[in-house]
Design an enzyme around this catalytic site. Structure first.
Site, PDB file in Angstrom:
ATOM      1  N   CYS A   1      71.087 -19.403  67.712  1.00 47.07           N
ATOM      2  CA  CYS A   1      71.758 -18.167  68.068  1.00 47.07           C
ATOM      3  C   CYS A   1      70.780 -17.278  68.831  1.00 47.07           C
ATOM      4  O   CYS A   1      69.856 -16.724  68.222  1.00 47.07           O
ATOM      5  CB  CYS A   1      72.228 -17.482  66.781  1.00 47.07           C
ATOM      6  SG  CYS A   1      73.312 -16.109  67.114  1.00 47.07           S
TER       7      CYS A   1
ATOM      8  N   CYS B 137      79.395 -18.154  66.142  1.00 50.95           N
ATOM      9  CA  CYS B 137      78.233 -17.368  66.565  1.00 50.95           C
ATOM     10  C   CYS B 137      78.074 -16.102  65.729  1.00 50.95           C
ATOM     11  O   CYS B 137      78.391 -14.987  66.165  1.00 50.95           O
ATOM     12  CB  CYS B 137      78.286 -17.011  68.040  1.00 50.95           C
ATOM     13  SG  CYS B 137      76.649 -16.488  68.600  1.00 50.95           S
TER      14      CYS B 137
HETATM   15  P1  FAD Z   1      85.991 -24.377  71.467  1.00 53.70           P
HETATM   16  O1  FAD Z   1      84.970 -24.437  72.542  1.00 53.70           O
HETATM   17  O2  FAD Z   1      86.490 -23.037  71.069  1.00 53.70           O
HETATM   18  O3  FAD Z   1      87.196 -25.321  71.924  1.00 53.70           O
HETATM   19  C1  FAD Z   1      88.353 -25.556  71.158  1.00 53.70           C
HETATM   20  C2  FAD Z   1      89.450 -26.034  72.101  1.00 53.70           C
HETATM   21  O4  FAD Z   1      90.552 -26.535  71.339  1.00 53.70           O
HETATM   22  C3  FAD Z   1      89.999 -24.908  72.980  1.00 53.70           C
HETATM   23  O5  FAD Z   1      89.925 -25.278  74.340  1.00 53.70           O
HETATM   24  C4  FAD Z   1      91.439 -24.748  72.522  1.00 53.70           C
HETATM   25  O6  FAD Z   1      92.342 -24.382  73.555  1.00 53.70           O
HETATM   26  C5  FAD Z   1      91.746 -26.152  71.984  1.00 53.70           C
HETATM   27  N1  FAD Z   1      92.839 -26.166  71.011  1.00 53.70           N
HETATM   28  C6  FAD Z   1      93.043 -25.332  69.966  1.00 53.70           C
HETATM   29  N2  FAD Z   1      94.160 -25.683  69.288  1.00 53.70           N
HETATM   30  C7  FAD Z   1      94.659 -26.773  69.922  1.00 53.70           C
HETATM   31  C8  FAD Z   1      95.779 -27.616  69.676  1.00 53.70           C
HETATM   32  N3  FAD Z   1      96.632 -27.402  68.676  1.00 53.70           N
HETATM   33  N4  FAD Z   1      95.986 -28.678  70.502  1.00 53.70           N
HETATM   34  C9  FAD Z   1      95.113 -28.926  71.532  1.00 53.70           C
HETATM   35  N5  FAD Z   1      94.054 -28.161  71.798  1.00 53.70           N
HETATM   36  C10 FAD Z   1      93.820 -27.091  71.018  1.00 53.70           C
HETATM   37  N6  FAD Z   1      77.331 -20.403  70.852  1.00 53.70           N
HETATM   38  C11 FAD Z   1      76.012 -20.606  71.155  1.00 53.70           C
HETATM   39  O7  FAD Z   1      75.520 -21.712  71.008  1.00 53.70           O
HETATM   40  N7  FAD Z   1      75.225 -19.609  71.626  1.00 53.70           N
HETATM   41  C12 FAD Z   1      75.705 -18.357  71.821  1.00 53.70           C
HETATM   42  O8  FAD Z   1      74.981 -17.477  72.268  1.00 53.70           O
HETATM   43  C13 FAD Z   1      77.085 -18.103  71.509  1.00 53.70           C
HETATM   44  N8  FAD Z   1      77.613 -16.868  71.680  1.00 53.70           N
HETATM   45  C14 FAD Z   1      78.952 -16.667  71.478  1.00 53.70           C
HETATM   46  C15 FAD Z   1      79.476 -15.408  71.725  1.00 53.70           C
HETATM   47  C16 FAD Z   1      80.834 -15.186  71.588  1.00 53.70           C
HETATM   48  C17 FAD Z   1      81.372 -13.803  71.850  1.00 53.70           C
HETATM   49  C18 FAD Z   1      81.699 -16.252  71.217  1.00 53.70           C
HETATM   50  C19 FAD Z   1      83.194 -16.025  71.127  1.00 53.70           C
HETATM   51  C20 FAD Z   1      81.179 -17.511  70.948  1.00 53.70           C
HETATM   52  C21 FAD Z   1      79.808 -17.726  71.063  1.00 53.70           C
HETATM   53  N9  FAD Z   1      79.230 -18.965  70.786  1.00 53.70           N
HETATM   54  C22 FAD Z   1      77.879 -19.184  71.032  1.00 53.70           C
HETATM   55  C23 FAD Z   1      80.016 -19.998  70.054  1.00 53.70           C
HETATM   56  C24 FAD Z   1      80.525 -21.131  70.923  1.00 53.70           C
HETATM   57  O9  FAD Z   1      81.237 -20.651  72.035  1.00 53.70           O
HETATM   58  C25 FAD Z   1      81.420 -22.034  70.069  1.00 53.70           C
HETATM   59  O10 FAD Z   1      80.739 -22.359  68.870  1.00 53.70           O
HETATM   60  C26 FAD Z   1      81.763 -23.321  70.809  1.00 53.70           C
HETATM   61  O11 FAD Z   1      82.559 -23.022  71.934  1.00 53.70           O
HETATM   62  C27 FAD Z   1      82.487 -24.290  69.865  1.00 53.70           C
HETATM   63  O12 FAD Z   1      82.974 -25.402  70.556  1.00 53.70           O
HETATM   64  P2  FAD Z   1      84.286 -26.167  70.014  1.00 53.70           P
HETATM   65  O13 FAD Z   1      84.515 -27.292  70.957  1.00 53.70           O
HETATM   66  O14 FAD Z   1      84.157 -26.434  68.587  1.00 53.70           O
HETATM   67  O15 FAD Z   1      85.451 -25.069  70.152  1.00 53.70           O
END
Ligand code: FAD
Ligand code: UQ1
Length: 448
Positions: A377, A199
């Site tokens: 975003c 983000c």
């Molecule tokens: P995540 O949701 O981060 O999940 C990754 C998972 O993998 C976690 O649960 C973690 O524990 C697990 N993991 C890590 N390593 C291991 C391992 N070795 N073994 C097993 N599990 C593991 N997005 C939007 O669309 N709109 C917004 O307005 C927005 N605002 C944001 C504001 C902030 C402050 C933040 C921090 C993020 C924001 N985002 C926003 C971004 C969004 O939250 C992420 O892009 C999204 O969560 C990505 O999903 P993901 O599944 O790739 O990763």
């Protein structure tokens, strides 16, 4: 939730065979949850229980049945991270962003409460903590992006002092709101690191909320606002960059480009930046409030992994999300090298495409559905204002609504603050939200 409460029905899971790396003794201290969680093989194995992992788990359950799917995730709580912008700005409570992990993992799907420690795609297996091996037919990697506060000298221990916060982690997001409330007089500094981030708008959203809060409380005239960014631009899409530069002018904010935070002296309330245009030159700024966006990078397990590119990101086809070398491996979300901005909105669009890709691969057919790089975003510019940036791989606007979304709008704030959480918990995580493309088509019917 307790470890055992969280892992659905422990007893029925314990029939699995434990496979140990050659030469290893079976340990009596096996991780309790992992010991009772895993069978040694699943048709679909999902790594990571974040936005992408849970959305894909729900979709895979529908496709192959719950008993054939497992998700590896070590943490007890699932967070709706997009809410943390509003938590840092005092507009939402942290607790509203959290749900027990067990409640978002689809019923009947195995939760392997452990951490992936290595991937061996040539042997169709992964290794978990305590050298436990789990094999799969299809693997979905959704491990997110890692935060590296420790790469800034003086952090993370600097967070033990007041006046500093960071919306990017659950441990520090409430400290942002504390620092904002404690503001008296001086510099309010907001940073953006020289790495990929999730983000990319979030580092400046909290700045606009802070500005609005200090105006509301009559303290803004005592504050000097600074956005110190390692980038050379305010935002990567011209239409929204132009709009943001207007906001920045209007709110009297100084933007310093190519400035990278390298040290925090929290005891003295000093932040040290390197000037990326002048190697060796540093600048020290006193702060009354500091919001840190940390350097980020691929999860450690992916660095030098066979599934990763040279940067450590999962190396997938940018249109189908299928791994470039291993045809039964797929990636979604922040841990991939998809050349788009890393957001939950992007994950939503990717989940719809990946669902189709996997369906075809399972039938030995060629994946055809194409991801266009959609990402979004909601740029929060005040407590009731949002510029809704939506764009594609070419950094071209791809807007859902037939209005100019680069304008600050209260309706879009309402959508971000009140509608998006509902969409996230009830549709994306349940595998029913594949992004707004159908809404966009409907909204633009007759306009072309
Ligand atoms: P995540 O949701 O981060 O999940 C990754 C998972 O993998 C976690 O649960 C973690 O524990 C697990 N993991 C890590 N390593 C291991 C391992 N070795 N073994 C097993 N599990 C593991 N997005 C939007 O669309 N709109 C917004 O307005 C927005 N605002 C944001 C504001 C902030 C402050 C933040 C921090 C993020 C924001 N985002 C926003 C971004 C969004 O939250 C992420 O892009 C999204 O969560 C990505 O999903 P993901 O599944 O790739 O990763
Ligand atoms: C979106 O789909 C999504 O994922 C659920 C977000 O993350 C919370 C978003 O912030 C946005 C803006 C979208 C896109 C949805 C619409 C209706 C424009």
């Amino acid at each position: 939730m307790s470890l055992f409460g969280a892992v659905s029905s422990c007893s029925r899971l314990c029939s699995g065979v434990w496979l140990l790396k050659p030469g290893m003794q079976k340990m009596s201290s096996l991780h309790t949850a992992a010991r009772c969680a895993a069978r040694d093989y699943y048709q679909v194995l999902v790594l990571g229980g974040g936005a992408g992992g849970i959305a894909m788990t729900a979709r895979m359950k529908r496709k192959v049945g719950a008993e054939n799917v497992a998700v590896v995730e070590p943490t007890e709580t699932h967070y709706y991270q997009p809410m943390w912008t509003l938590v840092g700005g005092g507009a939402k409570q942290l607790v509203a962003s959290a749900r027990p992990m067990g409640s978002v993992i689809p019923k009947g799907v195995e939760w392997i409460k452990s951490r992936v420690t290595a991937l061996d795609p040539d042997k169709n297996c992964v290794w978990l903590e305590n050298d436990i091996k789990v094999s799969y037919k299809y693997l979905i990697i959704a491990l997110g992006i890692s935060l590296h506060y420790e790469k800034i000298k003086g952090l993370p221990e600097g967070f033990n002092y007041p006046k500093i916060g960071s919306n990017y982690s659950v441990q520090t997001v409430e400290k942002t709101w504390r620092a904002l409330q404690d503001f008296k007089e001086g510099n309010a500094i907001f940073t953006f690191p020289n790495t990929p981030v999730k983000c990319a708008g979030a580092p400046q959203k909290i700045m606009y909320l802070s500005d609005a809060y200090l105006r509301k409380t009559g303290k803004r005239s005592k504050a000097n606002f600074m956005f110190n960014t390692a980038l050379g631009v305010i935002f990567g899409v011209k239409k929204y960059a132009d709009a943001l530069l207007e906001v920045i002018k209007d709110r009297d904010i100084a933007v310093n480009y190519k400035r990278n935070l390298i040290e925090v002296r929290a005891d003295k309330q000093e932040a040290v930046f390197e000037n990326l245009d002048k190697p060796g030159v540093t600048e020290v700024h006193q702060y009354e409030m500091l919001h840190v966006t940390p350097p980020m990078g691929p999860p450690a397990v992916l660095v030098n992994s066979p599934v990763s590119d040279e940067g450590g990101w999962v190396d997938v086809d940018k249109e189908t999300l299928q791994h470039k070398k291993y045809s039964n491996v797929f990636g979604i979300g922040d841990c991939t090298n998809l050349p788009t901005s890393k957001t939950a909105a992007a994950v939503a669009a990717q989940s719809g495409v990946l669902d189709k890709t996997i369906s075809l691969v399972m039938k030995n057919e060629i994946p055809v559905k194409k991801y266009d790089g959609y990402t979004s975003c909601p740029l929060v510019t005040g407590y009731n204002k949002v510029i809704l940036a939506e764009f594609d791989y070419n950094a071209q606007p791809l807007e859902t609504f037939p209005i100019d979304q680069s304008k600050e709008r209260a309706t879009m704030y309402h959508m971000k603050a009140d509608m998006m959480p509902l969409l996230y918990w009830n549709a994306l995580l349940k595998g029913y939200w594949g992004g707004p493309a159908p809404v966009r088509k409907l909204m633009h019917l007759g306009l072309k």
